[in-house]
Design an enzyme around this catalytic site. Structure first.
Site, PDB file in Angstrom:
ATOM      1  N   CYS A 181     -11.692  -0.723  -2.999  1.00 15.14           N
ATOM      2  CA  CYS A 181     -11.320   0.400  -3.386  1.00 15.14           C
ATOM      3  C   CYS A 181     -11.986   0.924  -4.543  1.00 15.14           C
ATOM      4  CB  CYS A 181      -9.692   0.157  -3.903  1.00 15.14           C
ATOM      5  SG  CYS A 181      -9.805  -1.176  -5.371  1.00 15.14           S
ATOM      6  N   TYR A 184      -7.389 -12.448  -1.777  1.00 15.46           N
ATOM      7  CA  TYR A 184      -6.616 -11.284  -2.222  1.00 15.46           C
ATOM      8  C   TYR A 184      -5.631 -10.891  -1.330  1.00 15.46           C
ATOM      9  CZ  TYR A 184     -10.948 -11.428  -4.874  1.00 15.46           C
ATOM     10  OH  TYR A 184     -12.122 -11.598  -5.603  1.00 15.46           O
ATOM     11  N   GLN A 196       0.828  -1.213   0.180  1.00 14.45           N
ATOM     12  CA  GLN A 196      -0.031   0.100   0.157  1.00 14.45           C
ATOM     13  C   GLN A 196       0.984   1.293   0.026  1.00 14.45           C
ATOM     14  OE1 GLN A 196      -3.262   0.328  -0.392  1.00 14.45           O
ATOM     15  NE2 GLN A 196      -4.347  -1.499   0.377  1.00 14.45           N
ATOM     16  N   GLU A 249      -3.517 -15.625  -2.783  1.00 14.85           N
ATOM     17  CA  GLU A 249      -3.384 -14.731  -3.690  1.00 14.85           C
ATOM     18  C   GLU A 249      -2.857 -15.364  -5.246  1.00 14.85           C
ATOM     19  OE1 GLU A 249      -2.652 -11.566  -6.038  1.00 14.85           O
ATOM     20  OE2 GLU A 249      -3.243 -11.141  -3.936  1.00 14.85           O
ATOM     21  N   ASP A 268     -10.280  -8.109  -0.144  1.00 18.28           N
ATOM     22  CA  ASP A 268      -9.969  -6.699  -0.536  1.00 18.28           C
ATOM     23  C   ASP A 268      -9.780  -6.996  -1.756  1.00 18.28           C
ATOM     24  OD1 ASP A 268      -8.668  -4.270  -0.616  1.00 18.28           O
ATOM     25  OD2 ASP A 268      -7.058  -4.698   0.747  1.00 18.28           O
TER      26      ASP A 268
END
Length: 457
Positions: A411, A315, A286, A336, A384
């Site tokens: 997001c 994720y 991030q 992932e 996420d």
């Protein structure tokens, strides 16, 4: 049949801005027909020219202001708006936070979802926050330049101070640019396919202050490699890693798959919520650590973990949420699709002595189905996802698995709202106000945390 539109191209008009789009453009309506105008804010009366018309909307350019919004901030450098570095840079920060809350409120209302949205969690200092920069390199009038593309184009605007980036990153980019200039390293040209240097990427640890520089080239050969290396090392005091990344493809993809360490380490270190992370050129990490800590802390608090729960982190990336959650859970499973990210996640778990987190490579929706078939019964599912949101198959797998809670870290408000409707269809309802978090001040992006609970248990 010719369309009868209420405005035409090159027409000069005066109007009052009534709204702001999710891209940060002002909206003026003429007979219910919207005209989008950059750098115009709600409540302002402006003189404008219509620059483009289509069937459903038009674009305009502001020429003069008859009245200005009390929320307007006069930007010292208009290039921040022109390039899209800071599309909300002309809006005061309290108004930016309200804008982001309103984005969610409006989308929920449009979908007929009567849900509450909490005020946006903002930053104390909403500038100079990014810990990573990816800056294109171009030859402009015979001189190598670094900067950012003008909105909707590949025209580079030279910039040295990016406003939203860690100042050390800005200084590092200028130092690297000057070294490249001295050695006349040719910039890559998209039209001809010739040239060497495509992009300069810089990362800096927020807590560690360690700096990584990545030179991304079109060619395997890096001219004057030894001299470049020595001069960059001398020019960047906090440098810990200098990497040559090779991307030979004619593509918009930024990084190639091949990394060569020119000097120092292959990774740098940083911390999030007291957990150490190793970060490589390819790591997804991030970009605003201060707000990421708020985002993850919010997710952990809202999950109400007490050490007895089994958690799935879909994720999971390099394990940032998983490892933060592991301190508060019995067991965490992360999935992932990117193998390098899972390798990083495993390494980060070992680095921190965390042994109750397990990571696997796979598509989140496929792995969820495998876990479900194997009889895994999670108490909490954390998602996420990327901007496209959740795959329908993941939502179906979640419905069958039946965790008591789903914590949705989003997001993209548009796909969040769509997915809340889909999750309702498999038995999940939102039980707390949605919490927006401002991860990207001065831009239109908004992240949020939503808590859903099983309604049929």
């Amino acid at each position: 049949m010719k369309l009868q539109l209420p405005v035409h191209k090159n027409e000069h008009r005066t109007g009052t801005v009534t709204d702001l789009t999710y891209e940060g453009n002002g909206v003026i309506k003429v007979d219910h027909y919207p005209i989008f105008i950059p750098n115009a804010l709600p409540g302002e009366t402006i003189e404008y020219v219509v620059t483009k018309v289509s069937k459903n909307f038009a674009w305009g350019r502001a020429l003069a202001w008859q009245t200005k919004s009390a929320d307007r901030v006069e930007l010292a450098d208009q290039r921040y708006l022109q390039t899209g570095i800071a599309p909300l840079g002309h809006l005061s920060y309290p108004a930016q936070l309200k804008f982001k809350q309103k984005l969610l409120v409006d989308l929920l209302a449009k979908a007929h979802l009567p849900l509450e949205v909490a005020p946006t969690l903002g930053m104390k200092t909403p500038v100079r926050y990014r810990n990573k920069a990816q800056v294109p390199v171009k030859l402009i009038r015979g001189r190598l330049e670094t900067g950012f593309y003008k909105r909707g184009s590949h025209d580079l605007v030279p910039i040295e101070d990016f406003l939203i980036q860690d100042p050390v990153i800005d200084q590092t980019i200028v130092a690297v640019r000057d070294v490249l200039r001295r050695h006349q390293i040719p910039a890559y040209d998209e039209q001809t396919g010739r040239g060497v240097i495509r992009t300069v990427m810089v990362r800096r640890g927020y807590y560690s202050h360690e700096v990584m520089v990545v030179l991304i080239t079109k060619t395997k050969h890096l001219p004057a490699q030894q001299a470049l290396t020595a001069e960059i090392v001398a020019a960047v005091p906090e440098l810990k890693s200098l990497v040559h990344n090779i991307n030979e493809k004619q593509t918009n993809k930024l990084l190639g798959d091949q990394n060569r360490v020119l000097w120092g380490q292959a990774t740098i270190n940083d911390q999030l919520l007291g957990i150490d992370f190793k970060i490589s050129p390819l790591s997804f990490y991030q970009v605003n650590p201060q707000q990421t800590e708020k985002l993850y802390q919010t997710a952990i608090e809202q999950a109400k973990l007490d050490g007895s729960q089994t958690v799935i982190d879909a994720y999971c990336g390099i394990g940032t949420i998983s490892l933060a959650v592991a301190k508060h859970a019995k067991k965490v499973y992360g999935v992932e699709i990117v193998p390098a990210a899972i390798a990083d996640a495993k390494q980060n778990a070992a680095l921190n002595g965390i042994d109750n987190a397990e990571f696997v490579v796979g598509k989140a929706e496929e792995q969820m189905a495998k876990w479900q078939a194997a009889g895994l019964k999670p108490d909490v599912l954390i998602v996420d996802p990327p901007r496209k949101g959740l795959a329908e198959s993941l939502i179906e797998a979640a419905g069958v698995m039946g965790p008591q809670k789903i914590i949705y870290v989003s997001c993209n408000p548009a796909t969040l709202v769509r997915d809340l409707q889909r999750l309702a269809a498999v038995g999940y309802q939102v039980t707390q106000p949605i919490q927006p978090v401002d991860q990207f001040p001065q831009t239109t992006h908004v992240e949020s945390v939503t808590v859903l609970e099983r309604t049929d248990k």
